[in-house]
Design a protein around this motif. Structure first.
Motif, PDB file in Angstrom:
ATOM      1  N   VAL A  51      -7.702   7.445  -3.760  1.00  0.00           N
ATOM      2  CA  VAL A  51      -7.485   6.369  -2.786  1.00  0.00           C
ATOM      3  C   VAL A  51      -8.084   6.811  -1.456  1.00  0.00           C
ATOM      4  N   TRP A  55      -3.358   1.095  -3.007  1.00  0.00           N
ATOM      5  CA  TRP A  55      -4.070   0.746  -1.778  1.00  0.00           C
ATOM      6  C   TRP A  55      -3.638   1.698  -0.671  1.00  0.00           C
ATOM      7  N   ALA A  56      -4.530   1.940   0.237  1.00  0.00           N
ATOM      8  CA  ALA A  56      -4.241   2.885   1.317  1.00  0.00           C
ATOM      9  C   ALA A  56      -3.971   2.137   2.620  1.00  0.00           C
ATOM     10  N   TYR A  57      -3.185   2.765   3.474  1.00  0.00           N
ATOM     11  CA  TYR A  57      -3.040   2.286   4.846  1.00  0.00           C
ATOM     12  C   TYR A  57      -4.219   2.825   5.656  1.00  0.00           C
ATOM     13  N   ASP A  90      -3.697   9.226  -6.540  1.00  0.00           N
ATOM     14  CA  ASP A  90      -2.525   8.474  -6.992  1.00  0.00           C
ATOM     15  C   ASP A  90      -2.396   8.612  -8.499  1.00  0.00           C
ATOM     16  N   PRO A  92      -8.773   5.706   2.416  1.00  0.00           N
ATOM     17  CA  PRO A  92      -8.517   4.768   3.516  1.00  0.00           C
ATOM     18  C   PRO A  92      -9.816   4.407   4.244  1.00  0.00           C
ATOM     19  N   ILE A 108      -7.308  11.021   2.437  1.00  0.00           N
ATOM     20  CA  ILE A 108      -7.649  10.669   1.062  1.00  0.00           C
ATOM     21  C   ILE A 108      -6.650  11.349   0.125  1.00  0.00           C
ATOM     22  N   PRO A 142       0.824  -1.218   0.000  1.00  0.00           N
ATOM     23  CA  PRO A 142       0.000   0.000   0.000  1.00  0.00           C
ATOM     24  C   PRO A 142       0.852   1.260   0.000  1.00  0.00           C
ATOM     25  N   LYS A 143       0.203   2.369  -0.331  1.00  0.00           N
ATOM     26  CA  LYS A 143       0.910   3.642  -0.459  1.00  0.00           C
ATOM     27  C   LYS A 143       0.460   4.622   0.620  1.00  0.00           C
ATOM     28  N   ALA A 144       1.390   5.492   0.966  1.00  0.00           N
ATOM     29  CA  ALA A 144       1.069   6.595   1.862  1.00  0.00           C
ATOM     30  C   ALA A 144       0.720   7.819   1.024  1.00  0.00           C
ATOM     31  N   PRO A 145      -0.051   8.747   1.561  1.00  0.00           N
ATOM     32  CA  PRO A 145      -0.340   9.981   0.810  1.00  0.00           C
ATOM     33  C   PRO A 145       0.927  10.776   0.562  1.00  0.00           C
ATOM     34  N   SER A 147     -11.446   2.431  -2.706  1.00  0.00           N
ATOM     35  CA  SER A 147     -11.778   2.484  -1.285  1.00  0.00           C
ATOM     36  C   SER A 147     -11.764   1.106  -0.630  1.00  0.00           C
TER      37      SER A 147
END
Length: 750
Positions: free
Chosen positions: A590, A572-574, A583, A592, A580, A317-320, A518
């Protein structure tokens, strides 16, 4: 012959009256023949008399004709014939003129066309309900003298939300002139209210839940390492011997009188090898397109990231996007006092401390300014020698893996050029010591250790395991229902934006292709696999610094085989990071799970609460994804009081304003008449008023969490400006001309 002769004499003697009894000599409209002489005359009139001649009188009018006066009668009719032609000449011209014929046909065509166009409009007007009197409202088929009251929400969650909104309202203030004081007023003397004040802040809610889970003595064995890491944070002090050991490992503190190095590039390479770098971040990501290939990315500092990220960004997953905070770290002054050599005099210590703080402040200011410009000045290089010639500020041979032969993407070229110019302004000794302090600060918690600070730091260090612990308390059925409602909100916002007349060309194409993500990453539910991935980590309860360096070393490992498949572009979000974001690689918004778990998004609440909270957040990122041409408008529209937001640029504030506008109008178009929405119990406010109040309270809550001074006058100004732009606040609150909200309506994003 005698009878005929007698009749002629009778005509001569008696005139009209003597022939009234002889029907053969009477010509009427009912009997046109009237005898032989009359028949001849009738034929002459039929062929020679023009159409418009008025030779006959009214119906049943009688004309008497005598055979002996035919010559005189013929002369009389020749005169009448001439008069008839003169009378009817216009009629003949009208019948025979081609121009008149064309005009008549054109006029008839226009008349028919007009009737065809006007008929539907006339039908709609005729079938529309007649307007009611101003003091009359529909009540079924009748007229009621008062407004038909909408239904009231009777659910427990509605009472809780109503109490939460009410707790922050100050009815002694006028929303048209002091909106912030009206909507975001805290009752400091009531401690019980404070617990529900933060119910709209999703990140605060995550922190509280994770704090409870980490302090739970019966935590699952799968999450024991999280608890151990959390406990090691609580034991940390800035006077730790491990801090001095790290300093010595990186070259040690250079005291007053020592000549500094010729370049700090070797020090930066050592820091990057050991832990997060305060100057640049280097990682792997994918290119765009259906057949992506691996790129080596050189970006800004990784130190501002909300999680300790892996070097391969698409396999998890990715961070903002990083959001740099202005100012200096909270631990910096105390840390400087701990590491300064004891033999320095008081004046030397003060001078050294002030110079280092000034260097770090200026570096932070430079990084914040450059990060706001985004990645629009990216450049692609294909060898390290080109990198050295264009950006000689660092020794890239020490930073780039030796076996790398693919493309190198420099995300922010202007930042590297500005960094080179910045480093020449300070002595290399000061730059060296400041880099040492920054490198240690990046592996320390963001503030002095407390249960709340250590909870956030634990989530930062092990985000995947922490996310698995967070979602373990929710059922998959509840999550699916919430995710479905988020998709509905997203589609509603897109549908409204597509109707915007100013949205054209490429922006409209990008909007049509935009997706929402989501759903929760499946890896978070596979706890067994996650546990295996952290088995090799040696986490001890007494040494936070060593634990973090161990985790960083593991994250930096690049596998021999890099997997890429059709889902490599998915984002994907953590769930533990309640932000929000858009990406670019997957062209998706994305979301969370924690953002849509807030009480305001509960299915039993009226829709205006959904749009005021989650709707605004999603709309902001939709706007950010489809255009980047807001620079000029941001400078013209956004007031200078925006500087109070240490984390937000003018562009962010403008996009926040646009998100409110989009969400507000989408809510109106989706739900129809607002009066049909359920009211909140005990709150004498309209749904549209509640929309603006909740949006403002959300921003106040988020700003408080980020440490922004919400009591400052500048914050009052910017909040009032935001509300003025976001929809129709002037009409909703019935603000008079000249009021603060009325005069600050200066900017429509779309």
């Amino acid at each position: 012959m005698t009878a005929e002769f007698n009749s002629r004499n009778t005509f001569r003697k008696s005139g009209v009256s003597s022939l009234s009894t002889n029907p053969r000599n009477v010509i009427t409209s009912a009997n046109p023949s009237g005898g032989s002489s009359a028949s001849l005359l009738q034929k002459q009139l039929s062929f020679k008399t023009p159409i418009c001649s008025n030779q006959f009188g009214k119906a049943d009018e009688v004309e008497i004709i005598d055979n002996s006066n035919l010559d005189n009668l013929a002369g009389q009719y020749n005169k009448n014939n001439i008069i008839g032609w003169i009378c009817c000449a216009p009629c003949i011209w009208l019948r025979t003129s081609a121009a008149v014929h064309k005009v008549a046909i054109t006029s008839a065509t226009l008349l028919v066309t007009t009737l065809l166009v006007a008929s539907p409009i006339l039908f709609l007007i005729s079938t529309a309900p007649s307007p009611l009197p101003r003091d009359c409202y529909m009540d079924g088929d009748g007229c009621s003298p008062t407004v038909a009251s909408t239904s009231e929400c009777t659910e427990d969650i509605c009472e809780t939300v109503s109490s939460n909104i009410q707790a922050r309202l100050n009815w002694n203030k006028d929303p048209c002139s002091e909106f912030k004081k009206f909507s975001c007023w805290r009752r400091k003397f009531n401690k019980n209210v404070t617990n529900i004040i933060e119910m709209g802040n999703s990140q605060k809610s995550v922190d509280i839940q994770m704090l409870m889970l980490l302090n739970n003595s019966s935590i699952s064995e799968n999450f024991k390492k999280l608890k151990i890491l959390y406990e090691s944070c609580l034991k940390l002090t800035t006077n730790s011997s491990d801090i001095h050991r790290i300093f010595n490992q990186l070259g040690g503190y250079l005291t007053v009188g020592v000549i500094g190095p010729s370049s700090i590039a070797p020090l930066v390479a050592k820091i990057y090898e050991l832990g997060p770098s305060p100057l640049v971040d280097i990682y792997y990501d994918l290119s765009y397109g259906r057949r992506p290939h691996v790129l080596l990315i050189i970006s800004g500092p990784s130190t501002s990231s909300v999680i300790l990220e892996n070097k391969i960004r698409w396999m998890s997953p990715k961070a903002p996007p990083n959001r740099l905070r202005q100012g200096i770290p909270n631990l910096l002054p105390d840390l400087i006092d701990r590491v300064l050599p004891s033999h320095l005099s008081y004046d030397q210590r003060v001078s050294e401390k002030e110079t280092i703080i000034e260097f770090i402040k200026d570096l932070n200011k430079l990084q914040v300014e450059q990060s706001r410009r985004g990645f629009w000045d990216s450049s692609v290089l294909y060898n390290i020698s080109s990198l050295h010639s264009m950006y000689p500020v660092l020794n890239w041979t020490l930073l780039i893996p030796k076996n790398w032969s693919g493309p190198i993407v420099v995300r922010n070229a202007d930042y590297l050029k500005a960094l080179q110019s910045f480093l020449t302004k300070y002595p290399s000794r000061i730059a060296h010591n400041a880099m040492l302090l920054l490198s240690v600060l990046e592996i320390l918690p963001k503030d002095f250790p407390t249960p709340e600070v250590c909870t956030r730091s634990t989530m930062w260090a092990l985000p995947e395991l922490a996310s698995a612990l967070y979602i373990s308390q929710y059922s998959s059925i509840d999550s699916k229902d919430i995710i479905k409602r988020a998709d509905i909100i997203f589609k509603s916002l897109k549908a409204h934006l597509k109707r915007a007349p100013s949205l054209k060309g490429a922006a409209l194409v990008k909007l049509s292709a935009l997706k929402i993500q989501s759903k929760t990453w499946e890896g978070f539910t596979n706890v067994t696999q996650l546990t295996k991935s952290v088995e090799r980590l040696q986490i001890t309860p007494d040494n936070w610094l060593e634990n973090i360096l161990e985790i960083y070393k593991t994250n930096k490992i690049v596998p021999n085989k890099i997997n890429m498949d059709f889902s490599s572009h998915d984002a994907w979000a953590y769930p533990i990071v309640s932000t929000i974001f858009y990406d670019t690689l997957s062209h998706s918004i994305v979301v969370p799970l924690s953002v849509i778990l807030i009480p305001y998004f509960n299915a039993r609440l009226p829709p205006y609460l959904h749009y005021a909270s989650v709707g605004v957040s999603i709309a902001k990122e939709i706007l950010r994804s489809i255009t980047k041409s807001f620079d000029d408008k941001a400078m013209r529209c956004v007031p200078h009081s925006v500087n109070i937001f240490s984390n937000f640029s003018r562009m962010d504030i403008l996009i926040h304003s646009g998100g409110m506008q989009i969400s507000y109008h989408s809510m109106l178009s989706l739900t129809g008449p607002i009066k049909g929405m359920a009211r909140l119990p005990g709150l004498n406010l309209t749904p549209t008023q509640i929309f603006f109040l909740v949006s403002a309270q959300e921003l106040c809550s988020e700003s408080n969490y980020l440490g922004i001074d919400t009591n400052a006058t500048e914050f009052d100004h910017i909040l009032g400006w935001l509300i003025a732009q976001g929809g129709s606040a002037t009409e909703v609150f019935k603000c008079p001309s000249g009021s603060m909200i009325n005069i600050q309506k200066t900017c429509n994003v779309l």
